[in-house]
Design a protein around this motif. Structure first.
Motif, mmCIF file in Angstrom:
data_model
loop_
_atom_site.group_PDB
_atom_site.id
_atom_site.type_symbol
_atom_site.label_atom_id
_atom_site.label_comp_id
_atom_site.label_asym_id
_atom_site.label_seq_id
_atom_site.Cartn_x
_atom_site.Cartn_y
_atom_site.Cartn_z
ATOM 1 N N TYR A 101 6.333 46.373 64.443
ATOM 2 C CA TYR A 101 5.920 47.168 62.996
ATOM 3 C C TYR A 101 6.770 48.274 62.719
ATOM 4 O O TYR A 101 7.127 48.377 61.607
ATOM 5 C CB TYR A 101 4.348 46.977 63.057
ATOM 6 N N ASP A 102 6.770 49.076 63.686
ATOM 7 C CA ASP A 102 7.291 50.541 63.702
ATOM 8 C C ASP A 102 8.846 50.215 63.241
ATOM 9 O O ASP A 102 9.544 50.815 62.416
ATOM 10 C CB ASP A 102 7.188 51.171 65.035
ATOM 11 N N ASN A 103 9.583 49.265 63.712
ATOM 12 C CA ASN A 103 10.927 49.071 63.614
ATOM 13 C C ASN A 103 11.222 48.838 62.213
ATOM 14 O O ASN A 103 12.057 48.904 61.696
ATOM 15 C CB ASN A 103 11.503 47.834 64.655
ATOM 16 N N ILE A 104 10.351 47.906 61.498
ATOM 17 C CA ILE A 104 10.592 47.232 60.209
ATOM 18 C C ILE A 104 10.200 48.487 59.307
ATOM 19 O O ILE A 104 11.187 48.886 58.334
ATOM 20 C CB ILE A 104 9.651 46.093 59.961
ATOM 21 N N TYR A 105 9.132 49.262 59.140
ATOM 22 C CA TYR A 105 8.643 50.303 58.532
ATOM 23 C C TYR A 105 9.735 51.421 58.634
ATOM 24 O O TYR A 105 10.004 52.038 57.579
ATOM 25 C CB TYR A 105 7.394 50.700 58.784
ATOM 26 N N ASP A 106 10.438 51.600 59.606
ATOM 27 C CA ASP A 106 11.364 52.820 59.878
ATOM 28 C C ASP A 106 12.442 52.320 58.923
ATOM 29 O O ASP A 106 12.976 53.519 58.538
ATOM 30 C CB ASP A 106 11.876 52.737 61.317
ATOM 31 N N GLY A 107 12.617 51.051 58.624
ATOM 32 C CA GLY A 107 13.807 51.052 57.810
ATOM 33 C C GLY A 107 13.613 51.275 56.079
ATOM 34 O O GLY A 107 14.494 51.541 55.419
ATOM 35 N N PHE A 108 12.265 51.338 55.884
ATOM 36 C CA PHE A 108 11.707 52.079 54.647
ATOM 37 C C PHE A 108 11.553 53.329 54.727
ATOM 38 O O PHE A 108 10.926 54.047 53.561
ATOM 39 C CB PHE A 108 10.896 50.749 54.236
ATOM 40 N N GLY A 109 11.653 54.118 55.794
ATOM 41 C CA GLY A 109 11.223 55.513 55.812
ATOM 42 C C GLY A 109 9.771 55.556 55.812
ATOM 43 O O GLY A 109 9.178 56.729 55.213
ATOM 44 N N LEU A 110 9.149 54.888 56.527
ATOM 45 C CA LEU A 110 7.535 54.657 56.687
ATOM 46 C C LEU A 110 7.178 54.943 57.958
ATOM 47 O O LEU A 110 7.787 54.181 59.081
ATOM 48 C CB LEU A 110 7.200 53.571 55.976
ATOM 49 N N LYS A 111 5.931 55.083 58.315
ATOM 50 C CA LYS A 111 5.143 55.051 59.723
ATOM 51 C C LYS A 111 3.787 54.671 59.360
ATOM 52 O O LYS A 111 2.946 55.435 58.667
ATOM 53 C CB LYS A 111 5.439 56.635 60.289
ATOM 54 N N GLY A 112 3.532 53.534 59.933
ATOM 55 C CA GLY A 112 2.076 53.021 59.667
ATOM 56 C C GLY A 112 1.078 52.778 60.755
ATOM 57 O O GLY A 112 1.544 52.486 62.010
ATOM 58 N N PHE A 113 0.063 52.377 60.530
ATOM 59 C CA PHE A 113 -1.092 52.067 61.548
ATOM 60 C C PHE A 113 -1.938 51.147 60.790
ATOM 61 O O PHE A 113 -2.415 51.464 59.892
ATOM 62 C CB PHE A 113 -1.878 52.982 62.143
ATOM 63 N N LEU A 114 -2.269 50.145 61.542
ATOM 64 C CA LEU A 114 -3.297 49.134 61.152
ATOM 65 C C LEU A 114 -4.753 50.112 61.037
ATOM 66 O O LEU A 114 -4.972 50.725 61.969
ATOM 67 C CB LEU A 114 -3.533 47.864 61.760
ATOM 68 N N ALA A 115 -5.788 49.865 60.008
ATOM 69 C CA ALA A 115 -6.844 50.646 59.899
ATOM 70 C C ALA A 115 -8.098 49.955 59.641
ATOM 71 O O ALA A 115 -8.761 50.410 58.741
ATOM 72 C CB ALA A 115 -6.496 51.863 58.896
ATOM 73 N N GLY A 116 -8.323 48.811 60.223
ATOM 74 C CA GLY A 116 -9.507 47.932 59.823
ATOM 75 C C GLY A 116 -9.024 46.729 59.016
ATOM 76 O O GLY A 116 -7.966 46.490 58.640
ATOM 77 N N GLY A 117 -10.069 46.061 58.776
ATOM 78 C CA GLY A 117 -9.831 44.678 57.900
ATOM 79 C C GLY A 117 -11.246 44.293 57.241
ATOM 80 O O GLY A 117 -12.323 44.683 57.679
ATOM 81 N N THR A 118 -10.918 43.244 56.612
ATOM 82 C CA THR A 118 -12.029 42.633 55.857
ATOM 83 C C THR A 118 -12.672 41.384 56.563
ATOM 84 O O THR A 118 -13.553 40.768 56.238
ATOM 85 C CB THR A 118 -11.574 41.903 54.348
ATOM 86 N N GLY A 119 -12.209 41.191 57.890
ATOM 87 C CA GLY A 119 -12.680 39.931 58.323
ATOM 88 C C GLY A 119 -12.169 38.751 57.779
ATOM 89 O O GLY A 119 -11.327 38.879 57.103
ATOM 90 N N PRO A 120 -12.481 37.475 58.334
ATOM 91 C CA PRO A 120 -12.206 36.263 57.621
ATOM 92 C C PRO A 120 -12.256 36.452 56.023
ATOM 93 O O PRO A 120 -13.485 36.486 55.571
ATOM 94 C CB PRO A 120 -12.891 35.312 58.195
ATOM 95 N N GLN A 121 -11.157 36.224 55.200
ATOM 96 C CA GLN A 121 -11.369 36.179 54.066
ATOM 97 C C GLN A 121 -11.933 34.877 53.308
ATOM 98 O O GLN A 121 -11.818 33.782 54.339
ATOM 99 C CB GLN A 121 -10.116 36.578 53.206
ATOM 100 N N TRP A 122 -12.240 34.694 52.199
ATOM 101 C CA TRP A 122 -12.793 33.283 51.745
ATOM 102 C C TRP A 122 -11.867 32.479 51.003
ATOM 103 O O TRP A 122 -11.016 33.170 50.339
ATOM 104 C CB TRP A 122 -14.136 33.587 50.937
ATOM 105 N N PHE A 123 -12.167 31.279 50.721
ATOM 106 C CA PHE A 123 -11.278 30.482 50.213
ATOM 107 C C PHE A 123 -11.139 30.548 48.838
ATOM 108 O O PHE A 123 -10.136 30.719 48.039
ATOM 109 C CB PHE A 123 -11.280 28.959 50.631
ATOM 110 N N GLY A 124 -12.134 31.085 47.994
ATOM 111 C CA GLY A 124 -12.345 31.200 46.822
ATOM 112 C C GLY A 124 -13.624 30.804 45.877
ATOM 113 O O GLY A 124 -14.172 29.835 46.292
ATOM 114 N N TRP A 125 -13.493 31.067 44.652
ATOM 115 C CA TRP A 125 -14.422 30.778 43.485
ATOM 116 C C TRP A 125 -13.965 29.549 42.599
ATOM 117 O O TRP A 125 -12.721 29.617 42.236
ATOM 118 C CB TRP A 125 -14.668 31.808 42.839
ATOM 119 N N PHE A 126 -14.577 28.489 42.562
ATOM 120 C CA PHE A 126 -14.225 27.278 41.783
ATOM 121 C C PHE A 126 -15.317 27.014 40.809
ATOM 122 O O PHE A 126 -16.434 26.890 41.186
ATOM 123 C CB PHE A 126 -13.775 26.134 42.861
#
Length: 330
Positions: A101-126
């Motif tokens: 992750y660091d190697n890729i973002y460094d090419g864009f001048g960025l430094k990142g960290f994962l910071a949580g998530g939404t858990g399993p997303q849902w397939f959708g509304w039909f």
């Protein structure tokens, strides 16, 4: 901090503001972060470029939005039939993911960290029930990232929209079906007012992690203790935000069924099986991608995913399947 979320969006905007406040508080006011929702300074999908170019110093968003920058970035967010949220963190912390992750973002001048998530997303509304892949072919469905590529392969016309535009698109018929995140967020946007068939889980996004990403020059200018505060707050948010979603999604499903007449349904097995074939085609193509970075990230992700999938029936997956009887509640 610029974000990809409308101000007030449950969970997403909450997480961004909690992170900003915690960094500000832990630093004793030495590092003050002010939050701006989507559209206040830059559009929802403009935060990556804004921070890369120094227009803002930090953003809160999801890696799934940046596949056009480099396909490998999407793997740090989620991949169809891939890692769960906590497995994703395991890959990042102990499986080599953060270094990639660091190697890729460094090419864009960025430094990142994962910071949580939404858990399993849902397939959708039909509006109508779905049973087979034939029911999906030709539909215009809102989704993002690799989940969108998976759906394209089975004949779906994928539409990518910011979360704040999905309700109007559903209402006007610009899209036939859609998802944003999961029950908690989707309920707040009112999707249940238009479509009454809600399908889960969303095999296209089993984790959907969030990230905080700083301009690399701004990050590197910080003293070591402030860098550690940023990293530690991101790690704490990984647990806190994910649990926030798990609990509120569960509560919201009860409300949708009991108070709004929503038909909460499991994605039919023929659809799951067809999507799995499409996902495996994507893996094979990414492993043969002309970009060596994409091949490396996909290879690392796939090995870790297979390790965890082999173990899961004896651990979390096994425990969940064993919970067939409800507890008495007193």
């Amino acid at each position: 901090m610029v974000t990809s979320w409308p101000t007030g969006a449950p969970g997403l905007d909450d997480s961004a503001r909690r992170i900003a406040k915690r960094i500000t508080d832990l630093s004793g006011g030495r590092l003050v972060i002010n939050v701006h929702g989507a559209g206040e300074i830059v559009p929802a999908f403009g935060v990556f470029d804004a921070v890369s170019q120094g227009v803002a110093q930090i953003y809160h968003s999801v890696p799934a939005y940046w596949i056009s920058k480099n396909k490998a970035i999407g793997l740090f967010g989620s991949f169809p039939f891939g890692l769960t949220m906590f497995e994703q963190l395991g890959w990042m912390y102990w499986g080599g993911g953060q270094e990639l992750y660091d190697n890729i973002y460094d090419g864009f001048g960025l430094k990142g960290f994962l910071a949580g998530g939404t858990g399993p997303q849902w397939f959708g509304w039909f509006r109508n029930e779905i049973h087979t892949l034939d029911d999906l072919r030709g539909l215009r469905i809102r989704t993002t990232g690799f989940a969108g590529e998976m759906l394209r392969r089975v004949g779906v016309a994928v539409v990518t929209l910011p979360g704040g535009e999905v309700f109007q698109a559903l209402q006007s018929g610009t899209i036939d079906a859609g998802e944003f995140v999961g029950p908690w967020n989707d309920f707040s946007f009112g999707f249940h007012q238009i479509a009454k068939n809600y399908y889960g889980p969303g095999p296209g996004e089993p984790s959907s992690t969030e990230e905080i990403v700083m301009n690399a020059s701004a990050y590197n200018a910080l003293p070591d203790d402030l860098k550690l505060i940023v990293k530690t707050v991101a790690m704490s948010a990984a647990d806190e935000t994910t649990m926030d979603y798990e609990i509120n999604n569960a509560k919201t499903v009860r409300i949708l069924k009991a108070e709004h007449g929503v038909n909460v349904r499991l994605v039919p097995q023929p659809i799951v099986e067809g999507l799995a074939v499409a996902a495996n085609e994507m893996v094979e193509e990414l492993l043969a991608d002309p970009d060596p970075v994409v091949r490396e990230v996909m290879g690392s992700y796939a090995k870790f995913r297979n390790l965890m999938a082999e173990y899961a029936p004896y651990a979390f997956a096994g425990e969940m399947n064993a919970r067939t009887l409800p507890f008495a509640e007193g």
